[in-house]
Design an enzyme around this catalytic site. Structure first.
Site, short mmCIF file in Angstrom:
data_model
loop_
_atom_site.label_atom_id
_atom_site.label_comp_id
_atom_site.label_asym_id
_atom_site.label_seq_id
_atom_site.Cartn_x
_atom_site.Cartn_y
_atom_site.Cartn_z
N SER A 158 0.83 -1.20 0.00
CA SER A 158 0.00 0.00 0.00
C SER A 158 0.86 1.26 0.00
O SER A 158 1.98 1.26 0.53
CB SER A 158 -0.90 0.01 1.24
OG SER A 158 -1.51 1.26 1.42
N TYR A 183 -2.30 -0.21 10.03
CA TYR A 183 -2.48 -0.75 8.68
C TYR A 183 -1.19 -0.61 7.87
O TYR A 183 -0.72 -1.57 7.25
CB TYR A 183 -3.63 -0.01 7.97
CG TYR A 183 -3.74 -0.34 6.50
CD1 TYR A 183 -4.09 -1.63 6.09
CD2 TYR A 183 -3.50 0.62 5.53
CE1 TYR A 183 -4.19 -1.94 4.74
CE2 TYR A 183 -3.61 0.32 4.19
CZ TYR A 183 -3.94 -0.96 3.79
OH TYR A 183 -4.04 -1.27 2.46
#
Length: 370
Positions: A158, A183
């Protein structure tokens, strides 16, 4: 780079009912000859499960159509074992026995790990979900790739790994040691884990840092989808950092094109001077390489929602937006340096914001209003 022919191969796609996963499976079903696609997804309720079920229904309809030879009813010249075109398994990658069973039964040649607990803000309130899926789940995938050797492991990272990096555009050569959310930390951990397994067990692996993916049938927790839902209900939308956020919005078809190209080009296995494997490991950015101001994005979105008749022509947009401070875990800008992707795979995402949001608005009108 080691070229991989996907035709006739067994391909495992985790997160197959997810946004990117379902679009990838659809592309593979349409274009890869005589392949068996295995999909797994736990179908959790992080967002509306009916949307995941709709994506799966689309895939099963397409798979059945291909098995029957398409609309003509003739047998397909591209498939022999058509019954295996798409096999879906409801399961969790955090369950090691499930993953081991899939690898033992199907022996996938290429694995694309897209299953993950997504979302920056959700990781603040529900950290356990991220540890289970993004760490334990990915570990299970790596262990299976170790014991059932694969030609290529491709996995989702990501743009969040760049944290509050001040240098833009973001390059895969930059240090990414300062995540600002759990995350992001799990995604950086995935890259580190993959590197270790590539080094120890000579597993070709490629990580993909996705930049703000959007499009039809996307994730309802993403800003553009949430904005649309609120505007339709006449509610006020909140635009963070007082509208001064910039995002490298990337249309889902561009993401899938990048994934498919990378699946076919694995890092080459080599032996170093010490006689040990040089890790066949790579990481790439996949982004639009053109960050857009969030206010510009929202303005185009409302124009396209009016065009698609999701909103009335006289909708008072200004009365339904509110500028608010930055949220914890967010970053002010994301901007992908895609030069490595262009150099190695000859590809650069190019779908314009208006074209992408038009496709989303038309899908939304069809899915929710018709």
């Amino acid at each position: 780079m080691q070229r991989i022919d996907l035709n006739g191969k067994t391909i495992l796609v985790t997160g197959a009912a997810g946004f990117i996963g379902s679009n990838l499976v659809k592309r593979l079903l349409k274009e890869v000859k005589e392949a068996t696609i295995i999909g797994i997804d736990n179908m959790n309720d992080y967002y509306d499960v009916s949307l995941k079920e709709w994506r799966l229904k689309e895939l099963k309809t397409l798979s059945n159509s291909l098995c029957l030879g398409g609309e003509s009813g003739k047998s397909s010249p591209n498939r022999e074992d058509l019954d295996g075109a798409f096999n879906f398994i409801k399961g969790d990658i955090a369950d090691k026995s499930t993953i081991d069973h899939i690898f033992d039964q199907y022996h996938p040649a290429v694995v694309v790990n897209l299953a993950a607990q997504a979302g920056v803000r959700y990781s603040i309130t529900n950290p356990d979900a991220y540890v289970q899926s993004n760490l334990i789940g990915f570990y299970n995938i790596l262990e299976a790739c170790r014991h059932y050797p694969v030609e290529h492991l491709v996995y989702a990272s990501s743009s969040s790994v760049y944290g509050s990096n001040k240098k833009i555009p973001y390059s895969t050569d930059d240090k990414v040691d300062n995540p600002v959310s759990l995350y992001a930390a799990t995604k950086k951990s995935n890259e580190l884990m993959a590197h270790a397994y590539s080094k120890l067990y000579n597993i070709p692996s490629t990580g993909l840092r996705f930049f703000t993916v959007y499009g039809p049938a996307g994730r309802p927790d993403m800003a553009y989808f949430g904005f649309t839902n609120k505007l339709v209900k006449g509610e006020t939308i909140q635009i963070f950092n007082f509208g001064n956020c910039k995002r490298d919005f990337t249309y889902v078809d561009d993401i899938v094109e990048g994934v498919v190209r990378i699946m076919q080009g694995a890092p080459e296995k080599k032996v170093g001077e010490d006689g040990l494997p040089v890790p066949p490991y790579a990481v790439y950015n996949i982004g639009n390489n053109q960050p857009e101001n969030l206010l510009t994005f929202v303005d185009i979105l409302q124009q396209e929602l009016i065009r698609a008749k999701v909103l009335p022509a006289d909708y008072d947009f200004e009365a339904h937006k509110k500028l608010v401070p930055m949220q914890p875990g967010d970053v002010p800008v994301t901007y992908a340096d895609t030069s490595a992707l262009e150099r190695d795979y000859g590809y650069k995402p190019s779908t314009s914001l208006r074209d992408g949001l038009r496709a989303f608005a038309e899908w939304y009108a069809d899915f929710y209003q018709k």
